[in-house]
Design an enzyme around this catalytic site. Structure first.
Site, short mmCIF file in Angstrom:
data_model
loop_
_atom_site.label_atom_id
_atom_site.label_comp_id
_atom_site.label_asym_id
_atom_site.label_seq_id
_atom_site.Cartn_x
_atom_site.Cartn_y
_atom_site.Cartn_z
N LYS A 134 0.83 -1.21 0.00
CA LYS A 134 0.00 0.00 0.00
C LYS A 134 0.87 1.26 0.00
CE LYS A 134 -3.85 -2.39 2.16
NZ LYS A 134 -4.69 -2.64 3.32
N GLN A 171 -4.53 -1.67 9.74
CA GLN A 171 -4.50 -2.98 9.09
C GLN A 171 -5.07 -4.05 10.02
OE1 GLN A 171 -3.68 -3.36 5.89
NE2 GLN A 171 -3.71 -5.58 5.76
N ASP A 211 -10.91 3.00 4.49
CA ASP A 211 -11.30 1.59 4.40
C ASP A 211 -12.81 1.42 4.33
OD1 ASP A 211 -9.35 -0.39 4.24
OD2 ASP A 211 -8.82 -0.23 6.37
N1 L34 Z 1 -7.76 -2.42 7.45
N2 L34 Z 1 -7.15 -4.54 6.81
C1 L34 Z 1 -7.64 -3.33 6.49
N3 L34 Z 1 -7.98 -3.00 5.22
C2 L34 Z 1 -7.84 -3.90 4.22
O1 L34 Z 1 -8.24 -3.58 2.98
C3 L34 Z 1 -7.30 -5.16 4.51
N4 L34 Z 1 -7.05 -6.12 3.55
C4 L34 Z 1 -7.24 -7.53 3.89
C5 L34 Z 1 -6.45 -7.80 5.18
N5 L34 Z 1 -6.57 -6.73 6.14
C6 L34 Z 1 -6.98 -5.47 5.83
C7 L34 Z 1 -6.20 -6.00 2.52
O2 L34 Z 1 -5.73 -4.94 2.14
C8 L34 Z 1 -6.65 -8.23 2.70
N6 L34 Z 1 -6.00 -7.20 1.91
C9 L34 Z 1 -5.25 -7.43 0.74
C10 L34 Z 1 -4.86 -6.42 -0.10
C11 L34 Z 1 -4.12 -6.66 -1.23
C12 L34 Z 1 -3.77 -7.92 -1.58
C13 L34 Z 1 -4.15 -8.94 -0.75
C14 L34 Z 1 -4.90 -8.70 0.39
C15 L34 Z 1 -2.96 -8.14 -2.81
O3 L34 Z 1 -2.42 -7.23 -3.36
N7 L34 Z 1 -2.84 -9.39 -3.28
C16 L34 Z 1 -2.09 -9.73 -4.46
C17 L34 Z 1 -0.93 -10.64 -4.14
C18 L34 Z 1 -0.05 -10.14 -3.07
C19 L34 Z 1 1.23 -10.93 -3.01
O4 L34 Z 1 2.06 -10.76 -3.88
O5 L34 Z 1 1.37 -11.68 -2.05
C20 L34 Z 1 -2.98 -10.43 -5.47
O6 L34 Z 1 -2.62 -10.43 -6.63
O7 L34 Z 1 -4.00 -11.00 -5.05
#
Ligand code: L34
Length: 293
Positions: free
Chosen positions: A52, A96, A119
């Site tokens: 982020k 988070q 959020d």
């Molecule tokens: N407060 N907590 C708060 N806000 C959020 O919006 C989140 N979340 C979830 C967990 N806790 C939080 C996230 O941001 C899950 N989450 C989140 C965001 C982005 C990705 C995964 C979970 C993401 O970018 N995933 C990538 C792969 C990441 C990697 O390389 O490991 C994808 O392509 O799915």
């Protein structure tokens, strides 16, 4: 079958936001700013928060992560939130999740200034969503809605089945897809752990959305031909061939379900990147709301 490319769509949104930020800065104003609060050292949370911050900087926002030890008390965390609420240089911030067990998550979320709640987890913003008044939408449901719009997927009168009723994904999404607006007007059914005869239900879905956090739970026999599949699950499973020792999979068995789907999101590269993109969209909105008011 069309793969819904969340990574690419997120990049499109970043390039739109970058242009907007450049205009703001060249007119002499400060850029939008966001802060992420990270408590403890959970590897996944650390990784997401880092992404982020990195992306915010990439589009020209000012961004910072405030990292606290897992031992932080409820009172100390509330004090930090108060500071962010009162700091005019911060447009939006997130805490988070998940937080450690000794912290009352709800009290923390309720303490966030709703105008900075990028959020969209504060009850005022959730309530605004319910009455369709302009607030902040939770990033993951908002990202899914944006994918549906940008891929021109028809939701009108369609049967949507969502598996998972979490406050962050399933429940708000069920409301958004049901409401009267573009990307809405669907007939939505929310399944959960107590649902009976889940397979019968998923087989009836025109659009199937998973947010339950069970690796490769949905198999090809559970979906009908031509289904649209949106997979919000992000699960780590052991993978000895990878340097990290694990790989990411969704809640859907992609290889077999994709053969029956008309549209499908992959994991990684689907919903995950859109969550971060919509967080940035919300930050820009928080900035503009403040400058205008
Ligand atoms: N407060 N907590 C708060 N806000 C959020 O919006 C989140 N979340 C979830 C967990 N806790 C939080 C996230 O941001 C899950 N989450 C989140 C965001 C982005 C990705 C995964 C979970 C993401 O970018 N995933 C990538 C792969 C990441 C990697 O390389 O490991 C994808 O392509 O799915």
């Amino acid at each position: 079958m069309i793969i819904i490319d969340g990574k690419h769509t997120a990049e499109e949104i970043y390039s739109e936001l970058r242009k907007e930020t450049e205009k703001i800065v060249s007119s002499g104003k400060r850029p939008p700013s966001l802060v992420a609060i990270l408590v403890g050292n959970d590897p996944a949370s650390t990784h997401y928060v880092r992404s982020k911050e990195k992306i915010a900087k990439k589009i020209g926002f000012s961004s910072q992560t405030i990292h606290f030890p897992i031992s932080i008390t409820q009172e100390e965390l509330l004090q930090e939130i108060k500071k962010l609420n009162n700091n005019p240089d911060i447009d939006g911030y997130i805490v988070q999740l998940p937080l450690p067990k000794h912290i009352d998550e709800q009290e923390i979320i309720f303490a966030i200034n709703p105008d900075k709640d990028i959020d969209g987890f504060h009850p005022l913003n959730l309530g605004k969503m319910l009455v369709q008044s302009e607030g902040f939408l939770p990033a993951t449901p908002y990202g899914i809605l944006e994918l549906i719009k940008r891929y021109d997927i028809n939701t009108v009168g369609k049967k949507v089945v969502i598996i998972g009723r979490s406050l962050i994904v399933g429940r708000p999404l069920s409301i958004l897809l049901n409401q009267k607006h573009v990307g809405g007007n669907a007939t939505v059914c929310v399944a959960h752990s107590k649902t009976k005869n889940l397979k019968k239900l998923t087989l009836s879905a025109d659009i199937l959305i998973t947010a339950l956090g069970k690796p490769e739970f949905v198999t090809a026999d559970m979906v009908k031909e031509g289904v649209v599949v949106i997979d919000a699950g992000i699960n780590q499973i052991e993978d000895k061939n990878s340097a990290k020792g694990y790989k990411l999979v969704g809640d859907v068995k992609f290889d077999e379900v994709s053969k029956k789907a008309s549209y499908i999101t992959p994991v990684p590269g689907g919903v995950g990147p859109m969550t971060i993109a919509m967080l940035m969209v919300n930050t820009m909105r928080a900035y503009k709301n403040k400058i205008i008011s």
